[in-house]
Design a protein around this motif. Structure first.
Motif, PDB file in Angstrom:
ATOM      1  N   LEU A  73       0.821  -1.209   0.000  1.00  0.00           N
ATOM      2  CA  LEU A  73       0.000   0.000   0.000  1.00  0.00           C
ATOM      3  C   LEU A  73       0.857   1.262   0.000  1.00  0.00           C
ATOM      4  O   LEU A  73       1.981   1.266   0.507  1.00  0.00           O
ATOM      5  N   PRO A  74       0.317   2.356  -0.544  1.00  0.00           N
ATOM      6  CA  PRO A  74       1.001   3.642  -0.389  1.00  0.00           C
ATOM      7  C   PRO A  74       1.105   4.019   1.087  1.00  0.00           C
ATOM      8  O   PRO A  74       0.344   3.528   1.923  1.00  0.00           O
ATOM      9  N   ASP A  75       2.030   4.895   1.401  1.00  0.00           N
ATOM     10  CA  ASP A  75       2.179   5.337   2.789  1.00  0.00           C
ATOM     11  C   ASP A  75       0.969   6.141   3.253  1.00  0.00           C
ATOM     12  O   ASP A  75       0.669   6.165   4.449  1.00  0.00           O
ATOM     13  N   ARG A  76       0.306   6.810   2.306  1.00  0.00           N
ATOM     14  CA  ARG A  76      -0.880   7.595   2.643  1.00  0.00           C
ATOM     15  C   ARG A  76      -2.048   7.063   1.826  1.00  0.00           C
ATOM     16  O   ARG A  76      -2.072   7.208   0.605  1.00  0.00           O
ATOM     17  N   VAL A  77      -2.997   6.445   2.492  1.00  0.00           N
ATOM     18  CA  VAL A  77      -4.145   5.881   1.788  1.00  0.00           C
ATOM     19  C   VAL A  77      -5.273   5.646   2.792  1.00  0.00           C
ATOM     20  O   VAL A  77      -5.024   5.350   3.969  1.00  0.00           O
ATOM     21  N   HIS A  78      -6.503   5.803   2.327  1.00  0.00           N
ATOM     22  CA  HIS A  78      -7.664   5.431   3.140  1.00  0.00           C
ATOM     23  C   HIS A  78      -8.277   4.178   2.541  1.00  0.00           C
ATOM     24  O   HIS A  78      -8.540   4.128   1.335  1.00  0.00           O
ATOM     25  N   VAL A  79      -8.530   3.167   3.378  1.00  0.00           N
ATOM     26  CA  VAL A  79      -9.059   1.883   2.921  1.00  0.00           C
ATOM     27  C   VAL A  79     -10.425   1.639   3.550  1.00  0.00           C
ATOM     28  O   VAL A  79     -10.563   1.670   4.781  1.00  0.00           O
ATOM     29  N   ASN A  80     -11.420   1.395   2.710  1.00  0.00           N
ATOM     30  CA  ASN A  80     -12.746   0.972   3.157  1.00  0.00           C
ATOM     31  C   ASN A  80     -12.894  -0.522   2.895  1.00  0.00           C
ATOM     32  O   ASN A  80     -12.480  -1.005   1.832  1.00  0.00           O
ATOM     33  N   ALA A  81     -13.488  -1.244   3.829  1.00  0.00           N
ATOM     34  CA  ALA A  81     -13.717  -2.679   3.644  1.00  0.00           C
ATOM     35  C   ALA A  81     -15.146  -3.005   4.042  1.00  0.00           C
ATOM     36  O   ALA A  81     -15.526  -2.859   5.214  1.00  0.00           O
ATOM     37  N   ILE A  82     -15.950  -3.442   3.065  1.00  0.00           N
ATOM     38  CA  ILE A  82     -17.366  -3.709   3.345  1.00  0.00           C
ATOM     39  C   ILE A  82     -17.792  -5.114   2.921  1.00  0.00           C
ATOM     40  O   ILE A  82     -18.925  -5.517   3.166  1.00  0.00           O
ATOM     41  N   GLY A  83     -16.878  -5.883   2.295  1.00  0.00           N
ATOM     42  CA  GLY A  83     -17.302  -7.153   1.730  1.00  0.00           C
ATOM     43  C   GLY A  83     -17.405  -8.290   2.733  1.00  0.00           C
ATOM     44  O   GLY A  83     -18.315  -9.116   2.654  1.00  0.00           O
ATOM     45  N   ALA A  84     -16.483  -8.366   3.698  1.00  0.00           N
ATOM     46  CA  ALA A  84     -16.454  -9.470   4.650  1.00  0.00           C
ATOM     47  C   ALA A  84     -17.453  -9.213   5.772  1.00  0.00           C
ATOM     48  O   ALA A  84     -17.318  -8.234   6.506  1.00  0.00           O
ATOM     49  N   PHE A  85     -18.442 -10.090   5.912  1.00  0.00           N
ATOM     50  CA  PHE A  85     -19.500  -9.872   6.900  1.00  0.00           C
ATOM     51  C   PHE A  85     -19.686 -11.085   7.807  1.00  0.00           C
ATOM     52  O   PHE A  85     -20.653 -11.164   8.558  1.00  0.00           O
TER      53      PHE A  85
END
Length: 298
Positions: A201-213
């Motif tokens: 990953l880049p050093d600066r990044v925002h990650v959203n995770a919605i698939g695993a439930f």
């Protein structure tokens, strides 16, 4: 009784309206204005029942979801909203993807770099289009990469979204590793193992995770959760019950419960961010209530 199809839902509640409605619902959740029973789970997660009661208005929502990951669409759902003498029954699949996109829009607006211009969406299923729509609603995104295992599906989704957003460049890809150079990454898959390593990953990044439930599913590596400056969740109780990533990170000692920040609280007191940030959502009833209430007002 008002009965609404998927098309009716889309016409009545655009993404910008959905984001505003969901943002306010999370503020009210943090203020104690919802009664929120635990989600009922049947058949190893193949059937879910969610509900929420909004005490200031005396309105309530119930959603029944059937999930079959080997079918298209994978999610079939019905939403029932009641208030006073009114009742609304609506297509729950469209509400689910819309409200999931909307909460990602709220979290991205809160945590992503203000100058974010590159978005990657990993996954080409039903949730993916609203992930794109939500992030584009809160950031000036110029380039979007749609990444999936099936090249034809990634290309078809890119083409469809390019028609909707002609000012944005869409690129299909089948390589996750080659798609990670982005400011915002949205994970919308049913993966049981992490999709990437934190070092990619880049050093600066925002990650959203919605698939695993489900507790057995994981999209994010535990070392990302351990090193992120903010780990935001929709609700701590729900995340500890249903999020495979959060459960794994806590069980391994990589993360403590006290490291988690709830979205409603973050909206009242925005956290300081640096480097990488994460939003993990499993979805809760007030999101469905927010969209259903907007439909009732429309």
């Amino acid at each position: 009784m008002k009965v609404l199809s998927a098309a009716d839902v889309r016409r009545a509640v655009p993404m910008s309206t959905a984001i505003d409605a969901v943002r306010e619902a999370f503020r009210e959740l943090a203020a104690g204005k919802f009664v929120l029973p635990p989600r009922q789970i049947f058949g190893n997660g193949s059937v879910l029942v969610m509900s929420a009661y909004h005490t200031p208005t005396g309105t309530a929502v119930v959603k029944k979801i059937g999930i079959a990951l080997d079918q298209v669409p994978a999610i079939r759902a019905t939403v029932i909203w009641t208030g006073g003498g009114d009742q609304l029954v609506a297509d729950g699949g469209s509400i689910t993807t819309l409200r999931t996109g909307a909460v990602v829009g709220v979290a991205t607006d809160l945590l992503a770099p203000a100058d974010a211009s590159r978005l990657t969406v990993i996954g080409t299923g039903a949730q993916a289009p609203d992930q794109v729509r939500a992030v584009l609603a809160v950031r000036r995104i110029a380039d979007v990469t749609i990444t999936g295992r099936n090249a034809d599906r990634a290309a078809a989704l890119s083409t469809a979204l390019a028609g909707e957003f002609p000012e944005v460049k869409f690129t299909p890809s089948t390589s996750i590793e080659d798609s990670l150079d982005a400011d915002v990454i949205c994970c919308a898959t049913s993966s049981a193992t992490p999709l990437f390593d934190v070092g990619a990953l880049p050093d600066r990044v925002h990650v959203n995770a919605i698939g695993a439930f489900r507790p057995t599913m994981r999209e994010l590596p535990r070392n990302l959760l351990a090193s992120a400056s903010v780990v935001l969740v929709d609700q701590i109780e729900a995340a500890l019950e249903e999020s495979g990533e959060i459960i794994d990170a806590i069980d391994s000692g990589a993360l403590k419960t006290t490291d988690l920040l709830e979205l409603g609280q973050a909206l009242s007191a925005p956290p300081q961010t640096s480097g990488r940030t994460v939003f993990k959502s499993v979805g809760i009833g007030p999101q469905d209530w927010a969209i259903a209430a907007a439909l009732a007002r429309a």
